[in-house]
Design an enzyme around this catalytic site. Structure first.
Site, PDB file in Angstrom:
ATOM      1  N   ASP A  74       0.813  -1.220   0.000  1.00 11.91           N
ATOM      2  CA  ASP A  74       0.000   0.000   0.000  1.00 11.91           C
ATOM      3  C   ASP A  74       0.846   1.270   0.000  1.00 11.91           C
ATOM      4  OD1 ASP A  74       0.972  -0.319   2.490  1.00 11.91           O
ATOM      5  OD2 ASP A  74      -0.904   0.035   3.555  1.00 11.91           O
TER       6      ASP A  74
ATOM      7  N   HIS B 275      24.288   2.654 -17.937  1.00  7.60           N
ATOM      8  CA  HIS B 275      23.150   2.992 -17.074  1.00  7.60           C
ATOM      9  C   HIS B 275      23.306   2.384 -15.675  1.00  7.60           C
ATOM     10  CE1 HIS B 275      20.292   4.108 -20.620  1.00  7.60           C
ATOM     11  NE2 HIS B 275      21.142   5.068 -20.317  1.00  7.60           N
TER      12      HIS B 275
ATOM     13  N   ASP C  28      26.367  10.915 -13.332  1.00  7.25           N
ATOM     14  CA  ASP C  28      25.369  11.407 -14.292  1.00  7.25           C
ATOM     15  C   ASP C  28      24.096  11.624 -13.488  1.00  7.25           C
ATOM     16  OD1 ASP C  28      23.425  11.770 -16.248  1.00  7.25           O
ATOM     17  OD2 ASP C  28      24.207  10.200 -17.563  1.00  7.25           O
TER      18      ASP C  28
ATOM     19  N   ASP D  41      20.331  17.452 -16.786  1.00 10.37           N
ATOM     20  CA  ASP D  41      20.998  16.171 -17.064  1.00 10.37           C
ATOM     21  C   ASP D  41      22.489  16.455 -17.248  1.00 10.37           C
ATOM     22  OD1 ASP D  41      21.680  13.643 -17.892  1.00 10.37           O
ATOM     23  OD2 ASP D  41      20.553  13.703 -19.769  1.00 10.37           O
TER      24      ASP D  41
ATOM     25  N   HIS E 134      27.252   5.276 -27.744  1.00  7.45           N
ATOM     26  CA  HIS E 134      25.965   5.971 -27.693  1.00  7.45           C
ATOM     27  C   HIS E 134      26.048   7.252 -28.511  1.00  7.45           C
ATOM     28  CE1 HIS E 134      27.565   8.921 -24.824  1.00  7.45           C
ATOM     29  NE2 HIS E 134      28.053   7.915 -24.108  1.00  7.45           N
TER      30      HIS E 134
ATOM     31  N   HIS F  52      20.453  14.132 -26.744  1.00  9.29           N
ATOM     32  CA  HIS F  52      19.009  13.918 -26.935  1.00  9.29           C
ATOM     33  C   HIS F  52      18.312  15.228 -26.590  1.00  9.29           C
ATOM     34  CE1 HIS F  52      19.010  13.606 -22.513  1.00  9.29           C
ATOM     35  NE2 HIS F  52      20.038  12.792 -22.644  1.00  9.29           N
TER      36      HIS F  52
ATOM     37  N   HIS G  28      14.736  12.411 -21.576  1.00  5.43           N
ATOM     38  CA  HIS G  28      14.854  12.115 -23.009  1.00  5.43           C
ATOM     39  C   HIS G  28      13.567  12.663 -23.614  1.00  5.43           C
ATOM     40  CE1 HIS G  28      17.648   8.525 -21.885  1.00  5.43           C
ATOM     41  NE2 HIS G  28      18.256   9.689 -21.785  1.00  5.43           N
TER      42      HIS G  28
ATOM     43  N   GLU H  82      26.792  15.021 -24.790  1.00  5.63           N
ATOM     44  CA  GLU H  82      27.341  14.097 -23.818  1.00  5.63           C
ATOM     45  C   GLU H  82      28.218  13.001 -24.416  1.00  5.63           C
ATOM     46  OE1 GLU H  82      24.400  11.330 -22.159  1.00  5.63           O
ATOM     47  OE2 GLU H  82      22.843  12.587 -23.031  1.00  5.63           O
TER      48      GLU H  82
ATOM     49  N   TYR I 163      34.594   4.789 -23.210  1.00  5.66           N
ATOM     50  CA  TYR I 163      34.505   3.737 -22.194  1.00  5.66           C
ATOM     51  C   TYR I 163      35.402   2.585 -22.638  1.00  5.66           C
ATOM     52  CZ  TYR I 163      30.357   6.618 -21.925  1.00  5.66           C
ATOM     53  OH  TYR I 163      29.507   7.692 -21.899  1.00  5.66           O
TER      54      TYR I 163
ATOM     55  N   ARG J  42      32.594  10.350 -19.288  1.00  8.53           N
ATOM     56  CA  ARG J  42      31.541  11.053 -20.032  1.00  8.53           C
ATOM     57  C   ARG J  42      31.478  12.469 -19.479  1.00  8.53           C
ATOM     58  NH1 ARG J  42      27.814   7.672 -19.711  1.00  8.53           N
ATOM     59  NH2 ARG J  42      26.461   8.359 -18.027  1.00  8.53           N
TER      60      ARG J  42
ATOM     61  N   GLU K 166      28.805  15.708 -19.822  1.00  3.81           N
ATOM     62  CA  GLU K 166      27.480  16.037 -20.361  1.00  3.81           C
ATOM     63  C   GLU K 166      27.007  17.394 -19.879  1.00  3.81           C
ATOM     64  OE1 GLU K 166      24.299  13.399 -19.055  1.00  3.81           O
ATOM     65  OE2 GLU K 166      23.059  14.034 -20.739  1.00  3.81           O
TER      66      GLU K 166
HETATM   67  N1  GLY Z   1      21.046  10.330 -17.824  1.00  4.88           N
HETATM   68  C1  GLY Z   1      20.574   9.796 -19.023  1.00  4.88           C
HETATM   69  C2  GLY Z   1      21.251  10.376 -20.161  1.00  4.88           C
HETATM   70  O1  GLY Z   1      22.266  11.029 -20.009  1.00  4.88           O
HETATM   71  O2  GLY Z   1      20.811  10.279 -21.258  1.00  4.88           O
HETATM   72 MN    MN Z   2      21.626  12.704 -21.234  1.00  3.56          MN
HETATM   73 MN    MN Z   3      22.840  12.035 -18.303  1.00  3.11          MN
END
Ligand code: GLY
Ligand code: MN
Ligand code: MN
Length: 440
Positions: free
Chosen positions: A39, A243, A260, A271, A350, A354, A361, A384, A388, A406, A408
């Site tokens: 609940d 992720h 991140d 982000d 990647h 985005h 996103h 970003e 890696y 990374r 970003e």
């Molecule tokens: N944190 C998700 C991305 O950077 O797309």
């Molecule tokens: Mn991002």
């Molecule tokens: Mn991110």
């Protein structure tokens, strides 16, 4: 706190209705309450489309827009006030509040929707809804339509066309207004402060969650209800898991940590990713990789401006990263050929970014008519790039393995190029090392 003003919601509804076909109706449900366990509920987060058009923060509500309707174009179905429930769960706007505080022309109890909505739909040619994204709501919608169909012999006219609302609404959401950018700058500012705090707190012997706690503290202190997505705090080889969200490993001397994370303000996301050495000093290998990623990000910024297309920034990062990896001997061969064969994807798998907005996103098409979308003023996006090097990569010398970097930032397209919203957190090797040294 900085919020989207009420007048902006009115403007958005009018803008959407101006694009709808004559004699049509749009129907959107609020997000359902999600159960965490038994609940216990998850913290409520309004559906982004619903929020965009109403600013109404409650579950069990439905927006109905009927352009040109004399007795009011905007009807909101919502929960009624209830002394007993409000004692347990908090205040509700009720139908009066929906009109007084949220600009509805008319409001009805959600419990009456089955009796009232078929009558509002009846006689309209077209129904706009987010078909396919909410199975339960789709089923309700068909039930309401069938009520009208069952009365066809009495002269009731069911709609003939069902149109996906997303196309109109998501294109609107792609272009950020001045008010939206104010909120996004605030989310960015708080998230920058959180990353600075985490950098300053970084020490060998702590855990990834220790730094996550620093982020959460700054987010919440800044007024953010929650992070815009699950924070990634990835130390050592975990930085190569894109992720990663376990956030429970030890921070070790000599390792990098990649964070991140960004908060959400009034349903607008930020982000940010930064990567730094746990002990405050980059090793030569870490620095070499870091400088390539940073240079690739700078190259991407230069490709973000009106009239440049969506993919140019990505292509710039691929170029700089591939050339950089060749220079370090991590890739062998001709840069153009390595790009054509996508050999760089072993290290950079990647895309460079985005759309960013109410959803991290965010909605909006990346291609139009099969071609990459041309950037326009007001579009917000992330930049970003990353490298890696898998801990299991046997093709590179051991000293490189397990390094993940990374960087970003969030930007908005301006007339001149782009504005970086997240410049408030250090990024160069020298600036990061100086900030961390000062915190020791
Ligand atoms: N944190 C998700 C991305 O950077 O797309
Ligand atoms: Mn991002
Ligand atoms: Mn991110």
């Amino acid at each position: 706190m900085i919020y989207i003003p009420k007048a902006e919601y009115t403007r958005r509804r009018k803008a959407l209705m101006a694009q709808m076909e004559p004699n049509s109706i749009a129907i959107l449900p609020a997000a359902a309450v999600a159960i965490r366990n038994r609940d216990v509920e998850h913290v409520y987060r309004q559906d982004s489309d619903f929020q965009y058009l109403s600013g109404f923060p409650e579950p069990e509500a439905v927006i109905v827009l009927m352009p040109g309707r004399q007795h009011g174009e905007y009807v909101l179905f919502c929960r009624e006030r209830n002394v007993e429930r409000e004692l347990w769960d908090g205040l509700r706007a009720g139908t009066e509040g929906a009109i007084r505080d949220f600009g509805a022309d008319d409001a009805f109890p959600i419990t009456d929707i089955d009796d009232i909505l078929p009558g509002l739909i009846e006689g309209r040619d077209r129904v706009y809804s987010a078909m396919g994204s909410n199975a339960e709501f789709d089923r309700h919608l068909m039930e309401w339509i069938n009520v009208i169909r069952s009365k066809a012999h009495l002269g009731a006219q069911p709609p003939n066309e069902f149109v996906a609302l997303d196309h109109l609404l998501h294109d609107m959401r792609l272009y950020k207004s001045a008010a939206e950018l104010k909120v996004m700058r605030e989310a960015a500012r708080i998230s920058c402060a959180a990353h600075v705090k985490a950098m300053q707190a970084s020490r060998a012997g702590l855990h990834e969650f220790s730094l996550e706690a620093e982020l959460d503290y700054e987010f919440r202190k800044g007024g953010a209800k929650m992070p815009a997505y699950g924070s990634i705090v990835a130390a050592g080889r975990n930085s190569c898991i894109l992720h990663y969200q376990q956030n429970d490993a030890l921070l070790k001397d000599g390792d990098l940590v990649l964070i991140d994370a960004g908060c959400e303000i009034d349903c607008y996301a930020s982000d940010i990713t930064r990567t730094w050495p746990v002990n405050g000093k980059f090793s030569p290998e870490q620095k070499a990789i870091y400088e390539i990623v940073l240079a690739s990000q700078e190259a991407a910024f230069a490709e973000i401006a009106p009239d440049k297309h969506w993919n140019q920034a990505h292509e710039a990062t691929v170029q700089v990263i591939t050339a950089g990896l060749v220079k370090l001997g991590l890739l062998q061969g001709d840069v153009d050929e390595l790009i054509a064969s996508e050999a760089y994807k072993a290290f950079y798998m990647h895309r460079a970014g985005h759309w960013l907005g109410m959803d991290v996103h965010d909605v909006g098409e990346y291609k139009v008519g099969g071609e990459w979308r041309v950037l326009e003023v007001g579009m917000a996006l992330t930049v970003e790039p990353g490298i890696y090097i898998s801990p299991d990569n046997q093709n590179v010398a051991k000293k490189w393995r397990g390094i993940g970097v990374r960087i970003e930032d969030d930007v908005v397209v301006t007339k001149q190029g782009c504005e970086i919203l997240t410049g408030g957190v250090p990024k160069t090797v020298a600036d990061i090392e100086a900030l961390m040294a000062a915190a020791r």
